[in-house]
Structure formats: C-alpha cells, structure tokens
Design an enzyme around this catalytic site. Structure first.
Site, short mmCIF file in Angstrom:
data_model
loop_
_atom_site.label_atom_id
_atom_site.label_comp_id
_atom_site.label_asym_id
_atom_site.label_seq_id
_atom_site.Cartn_x
_atom_site.Cartn_y
_atom_site.Cartn_z
N ASN A 1 -10.51 7.07 10.20
CA ASN A 1 -10.04 8.42 9.97
C ASN A 1 -10.73 8.98 8.73
OD1 ASN A 1 -8.39 10.31 11.04
ND2 ASN A 1 -6.59 9.00 10.85
N ARG B 1 -2.46 -1.97 -3.55
CA ARG B 1 -3.70 -1.21 -3.38
C ARG B 1 -3.59 0.08 -4.20
NH1 ARG B 1 -4.88 3.49 0.62
NH2 ARG B 1 -7.06 3.79 0.16
N GLU C 1 -8.39 -5.35 4.40
CA GLU C 1 -8.19 -5.03 2.98
C GLU C 1 -7.00 -5.78 2.40
OE1 GLU C 1 -9.19 -0.49 2.48
OE2 GLU C 1 -8.90 -0.97 4.57
N HIS D 1 -18.09 1.95 6.99
CA HIS D 1 -16.65 1.94 7.27
C HIS D 1 -16.31 3.27 7.92
CE1 HIS D 1 -12.32 0.90 6.25
NE2 HIS D 1 -12.27 2.13 6.73
N LEU D 2 -16.05 3.24 9.24
CA LEU D 2 -15.83 4.48 9.98
C LEU D 2 -14.43 4.48 10.57
CD1 LEU D 2 -19.21 4.31 11.98
CD2 LEU D 2 -18.83 5.38 9.76
N ASN E 1 0.87 -1.17 0.00
CA ASN E 1 0.00 0.00 0.00
C ASN E 1 0.91 1.22 0.00
OD1 ASN E 1 -1.81 2.04 0.45
ND2 ASN E 1 -2.75 1.13 2.26
N HIS F 1 -12.85 3.13 -0.60
CA HIS F 1 -12.96 2.07 0.42
C HIS F 1 -13.62 0.82 -0.15
CE1 HIS F 1 -13.08 5.06 4.07
NE2 HIS F 1 -11.85 4.59 3.90
N LYS G 1 3.63 0.81 2.87
CA LYS G 1 3.21 -0.18 3.88
C LYS G 1 3.15 -1.54 3.21
CE LYS G 1 0.33 2.93 6.60
NZ LYS G 1 -0.61 3.77 5.87
N GLU H 1 -15.33 -0.49 14.43
CA GLU H 1 -15.02 -1.73 15.14
C GLU H 1 -14.84 -1.51 16.64
OE1 GLU H 1 -11.61 -3.70 13.27
OE2 GLU H 1 -12.37 -3.08 11.32
N ASN H 2 -14.43 -0.27 17.00
CA ASN H 2 -13.98 -0.06 18.40
C ASN H 2 -14.80 0.90 19.23
OD1 ASN H 2 -11.51 -1.71 18.34
ND2 ASN H 2 -10.92 -0.26 16.75
N GLY I 1 -11.64 1.71 12.19
CA GLY I 1 -11.19 1.99 13.57
C GLY I 1 -12.31 2.39 14.51
N ARG J 1 -11.41 15.71 7.39
CA ARG J 1 -12.14 16.07 6.16
C ARG J 1 -13.56 16.52 6.49
NH1 ARG J 1 -10.95 10.55 3.04
NH2 ARG J 1 -9.12 10.18 4.34
P1 ADP Z 1 -7.78 5.01 8.78
O1 ADP Z 1 -9.00 5.52 8.12
O2 ADP Z 1 -6.64 5.98 8.79
O3 ADP Z 1 -7.39 3.59 8.38
P2 ADP Z 1 -8.66 3.75 11.25
O4 ADP Z 1 -9.61 2.86 10.54
O5 ADP Z 1 -7.49 3.14 11.91
O6 ADP Z 1 -8.16 4.94 10.33
O7 ADP Z 1 -9.51 4.55 12.32
C1 ADP Z 1 -8.95 5.53 13.13
C2 ADP Z 1 -10.05 6.05 14.07
O8 ADP Z 1 -10.51 4.96 14.89
C3 ADP Z 1 -9.57 7.15 14.99
O9 ADP Z 1 -10.51 8.22 15.01
C4 ADP Z 1 -9.56 6.47 16.35
O10 ADP Z 1 -9.82 7.34 17.40
C5 ADP Z 1 -10.65 5.44 16.21
N1 ADP Z 1 -10.49 4.41 17.22
C6 ADP Z 1 -9.50 3.50 17.30
N2 ADP Z 1 -9.62 2.75 18.44
C7 ADP Z 1 -10.71 3.24 19.09
C8 ADP Z 1 -11.36 2.92 20.32
N3 ADP Z 1 -10.89 1.96 21.11
N4 ADP Z 1 -12.45 3.63 20.67
C9 ADP Z 1 -12.92 4.62 19.88
N5 ADP Z 1 -12.36 4.99 18.71
C10 ADP Z 1 -11.28 4.30 18.31
#
Ligand code: ADP
Length: 398
Positions: A211, A90, A384, A208-209, A7, A180, A14, A334-335, A331, A241
């Site tokens: 950055n 990618r 991905e 897909h949420l 990537n 995406h 990467k 999922e989190n 990110g 953005r």
């Molecule tokens: P990118 O789009 O750059 O690949 P990611 O998919 O890694 O980014 O997502 C980054 C986002 O996910 C950041 O806003 C980060 O705060 C959020 N994130 C990561 N871990 C957590 C968590 N444990 N709780 C809440 N938000 C999270």
C-alpha cells in the site's frame, strides 16, 4: 523466551507474540478503533480466534485488553505478562536522533514524541503506546524501539540533502530520511543468506511494494539511497499517495482548489496514487482486474507504477555502479507476478533475464530469474515483526 512486538498507530495497536526459541508466532491481533469505539481481533498460533467490540478511550485501555486476550479466556496463551521477556515497538521516525534500536527510557519516549512534527500521524501515537505499555506491563519489563528510518541513517549526504536552502536542513531538519527500513534490512539480509554471500559484498535493489511502497539501494549492507523522503509520501506512486511530483504542481493545485496546506497534505496522502489516478480503488488487485477488462485509467496506473520501478532500478544500478540482485517484497512485490514481469521485462541492458515459470509464485521465497541472468532476481517475503523481535532480544541479551 517470549517477545511481544507492538506496532501502534493513532487508532490501532497491532501486536505479535513470538516464541524466540523457534521464532514462531504464538499469538497476534489488533486492538483497533482507539478513541472512536474499540474492537479487538485476536488469533493464536494454534487457530483460536476472538472478535469483539470494546471500549478503548485511549491506548491504555487498548493495552489492557491486549493483556487480557493474551492471559485469559478463549485466546489465552500465557498465564501472566511476567512470562514476556521484553516488548519491541515499531517506531516510524527516528530522524537524526535514533540511528539504531535502543532501550526505552522516559527520555527516549519524550524524544520520540518531540519528533512528532516530522511524522505527525505516527510518532505521537507511538509515544502514547509506549507510555500505556509502561503503565500496564509488570515493573521492569524492558522495552525496545526499532525505527523505520534507522537502516537509512548512514545514507551519504548526496543522497539525503534536498536542493533547498541549507538553513532549512540545519534549522528544521528538512532532508530525506527514508522509511520501511526494518523491511529493507530484513529482506536484504535474507537474500544474502540465500545467495550464500556476505551482505557486505552485495549490491541489492530492494523493492518493497505494498500500500506504501519504497525502493532502496543496499550497497555493502548499507542503505545508500531510498525512494521515500522527508515523509513516506515521496518516490513511487502508491495506493493513495501520489509519490514524487514536481513541487510547483503542488502549489498550483493548492491554488486551483483553494486548499490549505493540511488539506493539500490530505489530498496527496489519501486521495491520490492508484485511487486518484484510476478513480477506482487504492488496491492493486482491483486495479489489475479493471486493467485486464480494458479500463484505461487502471492501465495507466499499472504503467505508471512499473515504469517508475524500472527507473529506480536503473538509477540505483548507476548509483551503486552495478547491481547483483533485485528483490521484491510487500503485498504487491510478493504477490503480483504481473507487476514483477512488467518491471523485469526489457531490462536486458542490465543482463536481467526473467524466469517466467518461476515468477508465477505468490508469497514464497523464490528465485525468479534464470541461471543465465546476470542479476539474481528474487521474491523475498518480509517479516518486520520478526526483525523487531530479534533486535529486542539482541539488546536485552547484551
Ligand atoms: P501495507 O503497505 O499496508 O502493509 P501490503 O504490503 O499488505 O500493504 O500490500 C497491500 C497491496 O498488496 C494491495 O495493493 C494489494 O492489492 C496487494 N496485493 C495483495 N495480494 C495480492 C495479490 N494476490 N495479487 C496482487 N496484488 C496483491
């Protein structure tokens, strides 16, 4: 069989090396700061690691370092690059030219480069990396390119056409492309597997949420609409953005600040979103923490994001005449149980019923709706790199 996934960005390379017998990661890392110094961070699947400063004037030196960390020293995982069956790259923008994964030829690289006007930050670096990779790899190693836009390339015209004069579409290829796609394709297929259904029989809203964030309506296995547009700036409010804004507000702000078009592009891409609205951070974790402490602008970001996601779910349910499943990935997806709960609450008009206990999960494939819920809601971790490796393998096996 081993496949290397790359990537490439303007200053980074990467990589992941995958063993396709078990789809496990053998090694991964990043050759970073290309053109402005150089740094390598490398990890092996069995826990060895390397961090070192280097000198990467161009992508070629970064690629040579990648070969070195895979084949020698502390992070060695293979004897030579001849052990790698193929490389999958990618690529962000395939426009209307590339509708599926394909093998790399000089003509393909030139074509990717020629699309740089549509993706200035990405496509030229991709072409540089493809040429560097060809130079450094053993003669005849196949390379494949997997496009972020490809999954969206069957969107109907009513979803991709803008209300601008048609000549701008014909002459300048101005339309919605969506991004995406590799992620949306991977997670929607994973979800169909879990549900024990054929993707062709499902209506899915894929969120897909991260950055960068986008939402896609996947009907019968096809992306029929998506929130990102001509570039990855459209749609949801993101880390830095702005997402969708009335176009007149953009020209108004440009005049007020005296910005050139490039300066305005920078403003919308790097200084807006969570960062610009909150004045605190582009990172969702910082926003959540500040909002919990009562910071009003951080609270505004959370409200904005979850309200926009809700609206996309509603509009895509209308576009597909129903929705069987909603999935969260990336990110944040999922989190963040908080974001998912805010999105899925007060959605009983669609028959959505959140399972609050199940929703308290991070980074694991999980059903987060109750059995009574009319719409199945899931957390589906994206991968991905794995999809790129699978596509590459499928192509060279043909
Ligand atoms: P990118 O789009 O750059 O690949 P990611 O998919 O890694 O980014 O997502 C980054 C986002 O996910 C950041 O806003 C980060 O705060 C959020 N994130 C990561 N871990 C957590 C968590 N444990 N709780 C809440 N938000 C999270």
């Amino acid at each position: 069989m081993k496949i290397l996934v790359v990537n490439a960005g303007s200053s980074s390379l990467k990589y992941q090396l995958l063993n396709m017998e078990n789809e496990e990661v053998i090694a991964k890392g990043n050759c970073d700061r290309i053109g402005i110094g150089g740094h390598v961070s490398a990890k092996t699947g069995d826990g060895r690691a390397l961090e070192a400063d280097c000198d990467f004037p161009t992508h070629t030196e970064a690629f040579e370092k990648l070969v070195e960390v895979l084949t020698t020293g502390e992070t060695k995982v293979i004897d030579s690059m001849a052990e790698i069956s193929a490389v999958g790259h990618r690529i962000v923008q395939g426009a209307e030219v590339f509708k599926e994964t394909c093998l790399v030829t000089d003509e393909v690289i030139d074509k990717i480069d020629s699309l740089a006007e549509l993706a200035p930050v990405h496509n030229h670096p991709h072409a540089l990396a493809l040429r560097a990779c060809k130079k450094v790899l053993p003669e005849g190693t196949p390379q494949a390119v997997v496009f972020d836009t490809a999954f969206h390339s069957n969107m109907p015209r009513k979803a991709y056409l803008f209300g601008l004069p048609y000549e701008d579409y014909e002459n300048y290829a101005v339309r919605k492309y969506g991004f995406h796609g590799t992620s949306h394709r991977f997670v929607s297929a994973e979800l169909a597997k879990v549900l024990g259904k054929d993707l062709k029989d499902l209506k899915i809203v894929s969120c897909h949420l991260g950055n960068g964030s986008s939402i896609t309506a996947v009907k019968d296995g096809i992306s029929v609409d998506t929130s990102m547009g001509f570039t990855p700036l459209d749609g949801l409010v993101m880390g830095t953005r702005c997402g969708a804004v009335d176009p007149s507000a953009i020209t108004f702000v440009m005049k007020k600040h005296g910005f050139t078009p490039d300066e305005m592009t920078d403003y919308m891409n790097k200084k807006s979103g969570f960062l610009g609205v909150s004045g605190i951070s582009s990172d969702n974790r910082d926003i959540q923490a500040a909002a919990d402490k009562g910071n009003e602008r951080a609270q505004a970001v959370s409200e904005l994001l979850t309200y926009q996601i809700k609206k996309y779910i509603g509009s895509y349910a209308a576009a597909m005449n129903g929705v069987d499943a909603i999935l969260f990935t990336g990110g944040i997806g999922e989190n963040s149980p908080e974001v998912r709960a805010a999105v899925l609450s007060d959605m009983d008009f669609l028959g959505i019923e959140l399972d609050a206990a199940a929703n308290n999960v991070r980074g694991k494939l999980t059903k987060i709706s109750t059995d009574a819920s009319k719409v199945a809601c899931y957390v589906v971790p994206t991968n991905e790199e794995l999809l790129i490796a699978r596509d590459t393998l499928a192509l060279i096996s043909k």
